[in-house]
Scaffold this active site. Structure first.
Site, mmCIF file in Angstrom:
data_model
loop_
_atom_site.group_PDB
_atom_site.id
_atom_site.type_symbol
_atom_site.label_atom_id
_atom_site.label_comp_id
_atom_site.label_asym_id
_atom_site.label_seq_id
_atom_site.Cartn_x
_atom_site.Cartn_y
_atom_site.Cartn_z
ATOM 1 N N ASP A 1 0.840 -1.196 0.000
ATOM 2 C CA ASP A 1 0.000 0.000 0.000
ATOM 3 C C ASP A 1 0.877 1.249 0.000
ATOM 4 O O ASP A 1 1.972 1.252 0.572
ATOM 5 C CB ASP A 1 -0.915 0.028 1.233
ATOM 6 C CG ASP A 1 -1.839 -1.174 1.290
ATOM 7 O OD1 ASP A 1 -2.533 -1.417 0.295
ATOM 8 O OD2 ASP A 1 -1.846 -1.866 2.329
ATOM 9 N N ASP B 1 0.426 5.041 1.235
ATOM 10 C CA ASP B 1 -0.426 5.969 1.970
ATOM 11 C C ASP B 1 0.121 7.383 1.855
ATOM 12 O O ASP B 1 1.339 7.608 1.820
ATOM 13 C CB ASP B 1 -0.510 5.565 3.443
ATOM 14 C CG ASP B 1 -1.195 4.216 3.624
ATOM 15 O OD1 ASP B 1 -1.993 3.839 2.748
ATOM 16 O OD2 ASP B 1 -0.915 3.542 4.638
ATOM 17 N N ASP C 1 3.329 5.432 15.551
ATOM 18 C CA ASP C 1 3.607 4.425 16.570
ATOM 19 C C ASP C 1 5.096 4.095 16.684
ATOM 20 O O ASP C 1 5.702 4.271 17.731
ATOM 21 C CB ASP C 1 2.775 3.161 16.317
ATOM 22 C CG ASP C 1 2.811 2.707 14.865
ATOM 23 O OD1 ASP C 1 3.638 3.213 14.076
ATOM 24 O OD2 ASP C 1 1.999 1.823 14.511
#
Length: 480
Positions: A86, A88, A172
């Site tokens: 992916d 993003d 994170d």
């Protein structure tokens, strides 16, 4: 871990200079006061590595006057030479502003509002920079774009927008606080993520326990990144997990289904399984399997391991996999236990006991992981075919061979034979050999038209027999 190329040496030098000029501040652990800027000639990422649709989104945002960055895992993977799944995008444009730029955009998410720009089957996720959610108590919120935490500290709403610096602090792991700027083709490293990639260490931004409480799924992500990237978790990342593992029970079952697919269908299933068991996370995902995880040398545990090993091998070989088979294998032993209980208590037939047990086992499992019916129904067929494989004779052999789920059921039979106890292995191996020969012999496949009980199709009803209409008694007497 990775070769110390000239590019890596330059990045380390940049990181060292950045650390030397860091002022004292209240920034989260690992966050730099100023990002390390890695210019185009100092990193290997090229626009040729970025899909056309992602570039289209980046350039349209940039040309409209907004900031536009590739962010997180795709930047990390490109630095490692891994093809990202992916791509993003992060921007200072708010979701409604993104939607105004793209007719093929839809807004999703309640916990954090996102924009999905859809190109056929490809979806580019665009997230607005997240901001800090701590606000003065004496300033009531004037907008619905606020954060909200539950009693356990988990963020249940997080629509707070901010700057790129704040967004990096909200990430994170350090290896995910990397931003590729389409405006100047530089990488902005806010947390020494490139250095941690080189060292092979997974570190958290901020206090790990607090970050896990905000979003317990981060514990699953820590395991997945450690195995995918061949990194070791820093002690600050690993130590709180066992204690906080039960927090996964607060996560919606639908979200845990998506996370389970990422963990078990991407080629690292076995490694993830072993780490999840070690940190007591697997027990939260599959509570029905807790009792089977205490005996690694016994058949149930061996079946679990072999299931993940076989799935990984198929992924490596580019073969098709289906979650239906995976869940059928994982829940096989709880199904057997429930079947035995129903048979003993209710005196049910094998077929009836299987159907009731399947409903009970799946009903309990979907409370933790919301497995869709498109996978639970085929899983039940695989279970039902195990009984038919044992009983089929004569014409029914062709019916079983012609069943759409025969191949999955046959593979599962082989799996059972390879991991069975010594008492059952001989019988299952003999059965597996029988069905192997049936496929080699080319027995003609017949579409199944009967159930496991052997019910035949109902005969067609005969039409009324043509002939003279019967006379009434009154008519007969009148003709007397």
């Amino acid at each position: 871990m990775y070769g110390e190329t000239p590019i890596i040496k330059r990045i380390k030098a940049l990181a060292k200079r950045a650390l030397q000029r860091q002022p004292e501040s209240s920034l989260p652990a690992n966050i730099l006061a100023k990002p390390i800027v890695i210019t185009r000639d100092q990193h290997p990422i090229s626009r040729k590595d970025i899909p056309e649709h992602a570039l289209k989104v980046l350039y349209r945002l940039h040309n409209a006057g907004y900031q536009a960055f590739l962010v997180g895992g795709c930047v990390r993977d490109l630095l490692l030479g891994i093809q990202p799944k992916d791509f993003d995008v992060a921007t200072n444009a708010q979701p409604e502003q993104v939607k105004a730029l793209f007719r093929n955009c839809r807004l999703v998410g309640r916990r954090f509002r996102l924009a999905h720009v859809v190109f056929g089957r490809d979806v580019i996720e665009v997230a607005t920079f997240r901001g800090h959610h701590d606000s003065p108590a004496d300033e009531p919120a004037k907008t619905d774009k606020i954060a909200k935490q539950n009693a356990a500290g988990m963020l249940v709403r997080d629509n707070v927008f901010g700057s790129i610096e704040e967004d990096a602090q909200r990430r994170d792991f350090t290896v995910n606080a990397l931003y590729y700027n389409i405006a100047d083709f530089c990488i902005y490293d806010f947390a020494n993520g490139v250095k941690d990639i080189e060292a092979g260490v997974l570190r958290m931004i901020g206090d790990s326990a607090t970050r896990y409480r905000e979003d317990p799924v981060r514990m699953l992500r820590a395991i997945r990144f450690a195995t995918k990237l061949n990194m070791r978790m820093d002690s600050s990342v690993a130590d709180p997990i066992k204690e906080l593992a039960p927090l996964l029970q607060n996560i919606p079952a639908a979200r845990l289904f998506e996370e389970s697919l990422k963990l078990f269908t991407a080629g690292k299933g076995l490694a993830n399984f072993e780490m999840l068991v070690e940190y007591q996370l697997f027990q939260q995902l599959f509570p029905l399997l807790r009792s089977y995880l205490k005996a690694p040398d016994e058949a149930p545990y061996q079946l679990l391991k072999q299931t993940f090993a076989d799935t990984d091998e198929r992924v490596r070989n580019g073969q098709r996999i289906t979650p239906a088979y995976l869940y059928a294998a994982l829940l096989w032993w709880p199904l057997q236990a429930r079947m035995e209980q129903l048979t003993f208590e209710g005196g049910l037939s094998q077929a009836d006991a299987l159907n009731l047990a399947a409903a009970d086992v799946i009903g309990k499992q979907v409370q933790s992981i919301a497995i869709p019916k498109r996978f639970t129904i085929p899983a039940r067929e695989i279970w039902q075919l195990q009984q038919r494989l044992e009983r089929a004779q004569g014409k029914r052999i062709g019916m079983v061979l012609g069943h759409p789920k025969f191949r999955a059921a046959y593979d599962f039979l082989l799996l059972r034979a390879n991991t069975a106890t010594a008492l059952e292995r001989g019988k299952l191996e003999q059965l597996a050999q029988f069905w192997t020969k049936q496929q080699q012999n080319g027995t003609p496949a017949i579409a199944p038209s009967a159930d496991d009980a052997g019910n035949r199709p109902k005969p067609k009803r005969r039409g009324r027999r043509a002939g003279r209409r019967r006379r009434s008694p009154k008519q007969e007497n009148s003709n007397g």
